[in-house]
Design an enzyme around this catalytic site. Structure first.
Site, PDB file in Angstrom:
ATOM      1  N   GLY A   1      12.075  -8.352 -57.528  1.00  0.00           N
ATOM      2  CA  GLY A   1      10.891  -9.096 -57.129  1.00  0.00           C
ATOM      3  C   GLY A   1      11.250 -10.031 -55.991  1.00  0.00           C
ATOM      4  O   GLY A   1      12.411 -10.405 -55.824  1.00  0.00           O
TER       5      GLY A   1
ATOM      6  N   GLN B   1      10.502 -16.910 -50.242  1.00  0.00           N
ATOM      7  CA  GLN B   1      11.914 -16.527 -50.208  1.00  0.00           C
ATOM      8  C   GLN B   1      12.305 -15.881 -48.886  1.00  0.00           C
ATOM      9  O   GLN B   1      13.491 -15.670 -48.634  1.00  0.00           O
ATOM     10  CB  GLN B   1      12.245 -15.590 -51.366  1.00  0.00           C
TER      11      GLN B   1
ATOM     12  N   CYS C   1      18.174 -14.896 -59.365  1.00  0.00           N
ATOM     13  CA  CYS C   1      17.226 -15.081 -58.271  1.00  0.00           C
ATOM     14  C   CYS C   1      17.932 -14.753 -56.960  1.00  0.00           C
ATOM     15  O   CYS C   1      19.086 -15.156 -56.754  1.00  0.00           O
ATOM     16  CB  CYS C   1      16.734 -16.527 -58.266  1.00  0.00           C
ATOM     17  N   LEU C   2      17.236 -14.054 -56.072  1.00  0.00           N
ATOM     18  CA  LEU C   2      17.827 -13.727 -54.777  1.00  0.00           C
ATOM     19  C   LEU C   2      18.102 -14.967 -53.946  1.00  0.00           C
ATOM     20  O   LEU C   2      18.932 -14.926 -53.038  1.00  0.00           O
ATOM     21  CB  LEU C   2      16.919 -12.759 -54.019  1.00  0.00           C
TER      22      LEU C   2
ATOM     23  N   HIS D   1       8.413 -15.203 -63.162  1.00  0.00           N
ATOM     24  CA  HIS D   1       9.404 -15.716 -62.205  1.00  0.00           C
ATOM     25  C   HIS D   1       8.788 -15.811 -60.805  1.00  0.00           C
ATOM     26  O   HIS D   1       8.915 -16.838 -60.129  1.00  0.00           O
ATOM     27  CB  HIS D   1      10.618 -14.781 -62.206  1.00  0.00           C
ATOM     28  N   GLU D   2       8.120 -14.747 -60.371  1.00  0.00           N
ATOM     29  CA  GLU D   2       7.539 -14.746 -59.026  1.00  0.00           C
ATOM     30  C   GLU D   2       6.379 -15.741 -58.916  1.00  0.00           C
ATOM     31  O   GLU D   2       6.234 -16.411 -57.890  1.00  0.00           O
ATOM     32  CB  GLU D   2       7.103 -13.336 -58.617  1.00  0.00           C
TER      33      GLU D   2
ATOM     34  N   HIS E   1       7.803 -19.138 -58.319  1.00  0.00           N
ATOM     35  CA  HIS E   1       8.204 -19.327 -56.922  1.00  0.00           C
ATOM     36  C   HIS E   1       7.043 -19.834 -56.076  1.00  0.00           C
ATOM     37  O   HIS E   1       7.204 -20.736 -55.258  1.00  0.00           O
ATOM     38  CB  HIS E   1       8.700 -18.013 -56.298  1.00  0.00           C
TER      39      HIS E   1
END
Length: 179
Positions: free
Chosen positions: A56, A61, A104-105, A146-147, A150
């Site tokens: 995701g 991000q 997380c990226l 999670h997204e 963000h």
């Protein structure tokens, strides 16, 4: 048989915003223009997510403070879910609360056991302005939550407490990508 393009195939990989950049902590703005520019952002986000081997990715991000995220994530039955949501609203998060590994990226190489509901429902729009409703369970529900976090300026580490949070933040401060 009609073949559809693979998401991200025409996109370009963008740099991923890392912990410490203010865009990750600022709530994202509603998207008001549905057109080629938004479609291009979605393509770039898919390309970036795939290049980083994520499941995701939220627009902030990649430095764009807009309410958009993409996903390509399995659920606990190993059923693959792939798509994107513009102006998402988390309309339900319920069921059991489970602690599971989450990364997380924007915090590469780190993860921690994070509590999330095992069912989530998100409503929003496609990049073409069509309404969309996405329901997920298990791992996919975790991804949706999670997204959405963000886009509100949150990170999974905000859901951690005490020692678990201190450990992740200490490792983040020592990571080679840390600012």
């Amino acid at each position: 048989m009609r073949h559809r393009s693979i998401p991200g195939a025409r996109g370009r990989v963008r740099p991923i915003t890392l912990l410490g950049d203010g865009v990750l902590r600022t709530p994202c703005a509603e998207v008001t223009g549905f057109g080629p520019e938004l479609a291009g952002l979605v393509e770039d986000m898919f390309a970036t997510m795939y290049a980083a081997r994520g499941v995701g990715l939220a627009a902030n991000q990649v430095g764009q403070p807009l309410r958009v995220f993409v996903y390509d994530c399995p659920d606990d039955e190993d059923l693959r879910h792939r798509g994107h949501v513009v102006n998402p609203r988390l309309v339900a998060a319920d069921g059991l609360v489970l602690r599971g590994p989450e990364g997380c990226l924007s915090l590469p190489g780190l993860e921690a056991g994070t509590e999330r509901y095992d069912r989530a429902v998100v409503e929003g729009f496609t990049a073409h302005g069509e309404p969309v409703r996405v329901e997920g369970t298990g791992w996919f529900a975790r991804c949706l939550q999670h997204e959405c976090d963000h886009l509100e300026g949150g990170l999974y580490v905000d859901r951690l407490g005490g020692l678990r949070r201190r450990r992740v933040m200490r490792r983040a401060s020592r990571a080679p990508w840390s600012r």
